[in-house]
Design a protein around this motif. Structure first.
Motif, mmCIF file in Angstrom:
data_model
loop_
_atom_site.group_PDB
_atom_site.id
_atom_site.type_symbol
_atom_site.label_atom_id
_atom_site.label_comp_id
_atom_site.label_asym_id
_atom_site.label_seq_id
_atom_site.Cartn_x
_atom_site.Cartn_y
_atom_site.Cartn_z
ATOM 1 N N LEU A 16 -5.533 4.424 7.158
ATOM 2 C CA LEU A 16 -5.693 4.449 8.608
ATOM 3 C C LEU A 16 -6.801 5.426 9.014
ATOM 4 N N ILE A 17 -6.811 6.599 8.404
ATOM 5 C CA ILE A 17 -7.832 7.593 8.724
ATOM 6 C C ILE A 17 -9.226 7.051 8.433
ATOM 7 N N ALA A 18 -9.366 6.376 7.282
ATOM 8 C CA ALA A 18 -10.675 5.844 6.895
ATOM 9 C C ALA A 18 -11.131 4.724 7.820
ATOM 10 N N SER A 19 -10.200 3.872 8.251
ATOM 11 C CA SER A 19 -10.581 2.692 9.035
ATOM 12 C C SER A 19 -10.643 2.967 10.532
ATOM 13 N N ASP A 20 -9.769 3.868 11.035
ATOM 14 C CA ASP A 20 -9.704 4.097 12.474
ATOM 15 C C ASP A 20 -9.207 5.513 12.757
ATOM 16 N N MET A 60 -2.974 12.157 -2.409
ATOM 17 C CA MET A 60 -4.214 11.493 -2.015
ATOM 18 C C MET A 60 -4.361 11.415 -0.498
ATOM 19 N N ASP A 61 -3.239 11.286 0.200
ATOM 20 C CA ASP A 61 -3.287 11.265 1.662
ATOM 21 C C ASP A 61 -3.800 12.595 2.197
ATOM 22 N N VAL A 62 -3.348 13.687 1.596
ATOM 23 C CA VAL A 62 -3.806 15.012 2.021
ATOM 24 C C VAL A 62 -5.308 15.156 1.789
ATOM 25 N N ILE A 63 -5.739 14.811 0.582
ATOM 26 C CA ILE A 63 -7.143 14.992 0.217
ATOM 27 C C ILE A 63 -8.055 14.151 1.114
ATOM 28 N N ALA A 64 -7.662 12.883 1.350
ATOM 29 C CA ALA A 64 -8.469 12.002 2.195
ATOM 30 C C ALA A 64 -8.527 12.507 3.631
ATOM 31 N N ALA A 112 5.861 10.049 13.124
ATOM 32 C CA ALA A 112 4.855 9.007 13.355
ATOM 33 C C ALA A 112 4.849 8.094 12.143
ATOM 34 N N THR A 113 4.868 6.787 12.361
ATOM 35 C CA THR A 113 4.813 5.852 11.240
ATOM 36 C C THR A 113 3.530 5.041 11.302
ATOM 37 N N MET A 114 3.051 4.713 10.121
ATOM 38 C CA MET A 114 1.771 4.021 10.016
ATOM 39 C C MET A 114 1.900 2.555 10.428
ATOM 40 N N PRO A 115 0.914 2.019 11.140
ATOM 41 C CA PRO A 115 0.963 0.611 11.558
ATOM 42 C C PRO A 115 0.571 -0.332 10.424
ATOM 43 N N ASN A 116 1.096 -1.517 10.487
ATOM 44 C CA ASN A 116 0.678 -2.598 9.586
ATOM 45 C C ASN A 116 0.742 -2.226 8.102
ATOM 46 N N GLU A 117 1.784 -1.446 7.758
ATOM 47 C CA GLU A 117 2.012 -1.078 6.353
ATOM 48 C C GLU A 117 0.811 -0.361 5.737
ATOM 49 N N MET A 118 0.088 0.394 6.533
ATOM 50 C CA MET A 118 -1.059 1.145 6.036
ATOM 51 C C MET A 118 -0.612 2.524 5.573
ATOM 52 N N ASP A 119 -1.290 3.059 4.551
ATOM 53 C CA ASP A 119 -1.102 4.447 4.162
ATOM 54 C C ASP A 119 -1.920 5.325 5.093
ATOM 55 N N PRO A 120 -1.546 6.606 5.237
ATOM 56 C CA PRO A 120 -2.330 7.491 6.107
ATOM 57 C C PRO A 120 -3.806 7.521 5.760
ATOM 58 N N ASP A 121 -4.135 7.579 4.460
ATOM 59 C CA ASP A 121 -5.555 7.657 4.105
ATOM 60 C C ASP A 121 -6.308 6.391 4.509
ATOM 61 N N LEU A 142 -13.526 7.570 -6.757
ATOM 62 C CA LEU A 142 -14.586 7.040 -5.897
ATOM 63 C C LEU A 142 -14.125 5.790 -5.161
ATOM 64 N N GLN A 143 -13.335 4.947 -5.841
ATOM 65 C CA GLN A 143 -12.787 3.748 -5.187
ATOM 66 C C GLN A 143 -11.860 4.127 -4.035
ATOM 67 N N ARG A 144 -11.178 5.269 -4.183
ATOM 68 C CA ARG A 144 -10.301 5.736 -3.101
ATOM 69 C C ARG A 144 -11.088 6.430 -1.994
ATOM 70 N N GLY A 145 -12.414 6.454 -2.128
ATOM 71 C CA GLY A 145 -13.259 7.020 -1.083
ATOM 72 C C GLY A 145 -13.390 8.524 -1.132
ATOM 73 N N LEU A 146 -13.009 9.140 -2.257
ATOM 74 C CA LEU A 146 -13.080 10.598 -2.376
ATOM 75 C C LEU A 146 -14.394 10.997 -3.037
ATOM 76 N N SER A 147 -15.147 11.814 -2.357
ATOM 77 C CA SER A 147 -16.473 12.200 -2.832
ATOM 78 C C SER A 147 -16.379 13.286 -3.897
ATOM 79 N N GLU A 148 -17.462 13.455 -4.632
ATOM 80 C CA GLU A 148 -17.495 14.493 -5.653
ATOM 81 C C GLU A 148 -17.394 15.884 -5.022
ATOM 82 N N GLU A 149 -17.911 16.034 -3.830
ATOM 83 C CA GLU A 149 -17.767 17.310 -3.128
ATOM 84 C C GLU A 149 -16.292 17.633 -2.890
ATOM 85 N N THR A 150 -15.531 16.604 -2.523
ATOM 86 C CA THR A 150 -14.093 16.785 -2.297
ATOM 87 C C THR A 150 -13.382 17.122 -3.598
ATOM 88 N N TRP A 151 -13.813 16.517 -4.712
ATOM 89 C CA TRP A 151 -13.214 16.872 -5.999
ATOM 90 C C TRP A 151 -13.318 18.382 -6.220
#
Length: 584
Positions: A363-367, A264-268, A352-361, A139-148
């Motif tokens: 970046l996807i969540a924020s922008d 986790m990047d895939v799931i997010a 493609a590389t992630m900006p500002n040392e962000m993980d893909p998940d 849940l802290q990683r933003g993954l919902s129970e539906e996604t589980w």
């Protein structure tokens, strides 16, 4: 009757295709929108039940029978489609020996075991008190129970034998559990659960069968953070991609696959709607994995963390690492290896590389729009590497230029297409503001010695010294013209339509190429014999060795394909454009 014919006789092709395409009866046929390309205006996809065939009269212009439809739709090989349809129709493919039948039943039993364990882990995550920390982490990683539920995420208890006891109670043995990687067996015969106190992620084939597991720690101090099932008869990590069972349809629709590092990047990504994302599970991409992606799309975008692909020292060390036979694991981002795979698999691989040392998940969540833009604008491997080696460096310094040429030219040399390779050479020359011949010279001899570089610069400034180096663009065109001399006439017509003079020997900078082109041009301006016979009968003795080498190089060049002919024409126009810049 053959098995394939019997399968067709038992099937209703309208029923099979109708599961994917909304069909409407039109006379003796059925029509709909083609599932293999964008088509929302005119139904151009036709199915004829009488003949058991289909055809798209739109952009893809493909057709076939029920087997070819499933192969294209699912990305299957023929055998996979055959097995699926035989099972669906009840047609027995061939008489199996008792041993073969036993092996088939055993494999089915082991697949059932892996599915059973996947559901066992999932139920523990949902219901068991011991999984509380795991649930909070997800849940802290933003993954919902539906996604589980969609990804059948689970939890392995911290006990050393809880899974073993459960499986034994279901009629399986220790040997069964060891064979699929769920138990570890020590030399003294002791066995224990491989996965303990970890979030469990089932790894599936594209058809959805569970073949193994990825496991993430719950406690932050536990190591290693991620582990996978070991190599088994069912789990071959180098041929699998995490998430492919959920992603392959979207990959085909978008004609592009995005490859990230972690589970986790895939799931997010999927949770946020980017469902063409898969993972190689933390290791270097293999040819088998790229072949799997090629079934569904012509483009693969590697979305890598900056610390994986963005470090010059890391990239520079790859050429050494590739030769180190004692290296335990391959690098995750290997541009030279990827370029070779890209060439012979005819894939378009981007980075493609992630900006500002962000993980893909993150970046996807924020922008999400930035993620979408990053993927769509991802540069080619060579463009990316060129940027890594040149950004932030003093490109006025001759020694820096020499170092960059040493680092980048070997990578460019691995590009399979001559015209593309030539374009990168020109681009590097423009970036460094050096004579392009220096780049080709670097390819041929290397600039490991700074004296070699300075001597080359000096020599290039002396007009009396003629520098003959291989020009990839010229080489490609001469090889193509020797392979199919008639293409020269197509090139000349394109140049005239563009308001330019026809191609001549003056367009080639290498003396041998000039003389060879004059013979090629003469071969298409006579009518006594075929162009190839004319070339062979009129070849200068001094050119004979070069001519044979170039003809041999052209054996694998297929010019019956109109797209390749157009590429030759485009390459000739680029050569003329390059020459005009020098002539003016």
């Amino acid at each position: 009757m053959k098995a394939t014919e019997e399968i067709k006789s038992r099937l209703d092709i309208i029923e099979i295709i109708g599961e994917t395409v909304k069909l409407r009866r039109t006379g003796n046929a059925y029509t709909g929108f083609c599932p293999f390309h964008d088509n929302k205006n005119t139904p151009a996809f036709v199915v004829w039940p009488d003949t058991g065939s289909w055809k798209c009269f739109g952009a893809c212009n493909e057709g076939g029978d029920v087997f070819s439809f499933l192969m294209k739709k699912e990305g299957w090989e023929f055998l996979e489609a055959l097995q699926y349809l035989s099972h669906r129709t009840g047609v027995e493919l061939e008489h199996q020996s008792p041993q073969q039948e036993n092996e088939r039943q055993e494999r089915r039993r082991m697949h059932h075991l892996l599915t059973l364990v996947s559901e066992y882990y999932h139920k523990l995550l949902i219901d068991n008190e011991a999984a509380d920390r795991a649930r909070k982490l997800l849940l802290q990683r933003g993954l919902s129970e539906e996604t589980w539920g969609i990804f059948r995420l689970g939890y392995a208890l911290s006990s050393w034998d809880e899974l073993r006891k459960f499986c034994l109670g279901q009629g399986y043995s220790d040997d069964d559990l060891v064979s699929v990687g769920l138990l570890v067996k020590k030399d003294n015969g002791r066995v224990y659960d491989r996965f303990r106190d970890r979030i469990m992620m089932p790894i599936c084939l594209q058809q959805g069968q569970v073949v193994g597991f990825g496991a993430r720690v719950v406690g932050s101090d536990d190591q290693p953070k991620f582990i996978n099932s070991p190599q088994t008869a069912f789990f071959d990590k180098g041929s699998l991609l995490y998430g492919i069972d959920k992603a392959y349809m979207r990959i085909r629709e978008e004609r592009a696959a995005v490859l990230v590092e972690g589970y986790m990047d895939v799931i997010a990504a999927h949770q946020d709607g980017f469902t063409n994302v898969v993972s190689a599970m933390g290791t270097a991409l293999t040819e088998k994995q790229l072949r799997l992606l090629k079934r569904y799309a012509p483009r693969v975008v590697l979305a890598l963390d900056p610390d994986v692909a963005g470090d010059r020292a890391t990239l520079r060390s790859l050429s050494v690492a590739r030769q180190n036979l004692e290296r335990e694991s391959a690098p995750i981002f290997d541009p030279r290896g990827l370029l070779r795979d890209e060439g012979h698999l005819e894939l378009d691989i981007r980075v493609a590389t992630m900006p500002n040392e962000m993980d893909p998940d993150e970046l996807i969540a924020s922008d999400p729009e930035s993620w979408r833009s990053l993927i769509s604008k991802a540069p080619s491997i060579v463009d990316y590497v060129m940027n890594v080696f040149t950004t932030g460096r003093d490109l006025q310094d001759s020694k820096v230029k020499a170092e960059i040429i040493d680092d980048i030219v070997p990578i460019i040399s691995d590009v399979s297409h001559p015209a593309e390779r030539a374009d990168y050479m020109q681009k590097l020359a423009r970036v460094l503001r050096v004579d392009e011949r220096m780049i080709h010279m670097g390819k041929k001899t290397g600039f490991g010695s700074r004296d070699n570089y300075n001597r080359a610069i000096s020599d290039s400034n002396e007009p009396q010294k003629h520098l003959e180096v291989i020009d990839e663009l010229e080489n490609y065109l001469v090889v193509a013209f020797l392979r199919k001399p008639e293409v020269v006439a197509r090139v000349d017509r394109a140049l005239r339509e563009a308001g330019s003079e026809v191609l001549s020997s003056r367009d080639f900078g290498i003396t041998e190429y000039q003389r060879l082109f004059e013979i090629i041009k003469a071969s298409i301006n006579q009518a006594v014999t075929t162009p190839k016979e004319y070339i062979e009968n009129n070849m200068d003795v001094g050119l004979h060795e070069s001519w044979q080498e170039l003809c041999y190089a052209g054996n694998e060049l297929v010019l019956e394909d109109e797209r390749r002919i157009q590429d030759v024409i485009s390459s000739a126009i680029r050569l003329r454009s390059r020459n005009l810049r020098h002539w003016l």
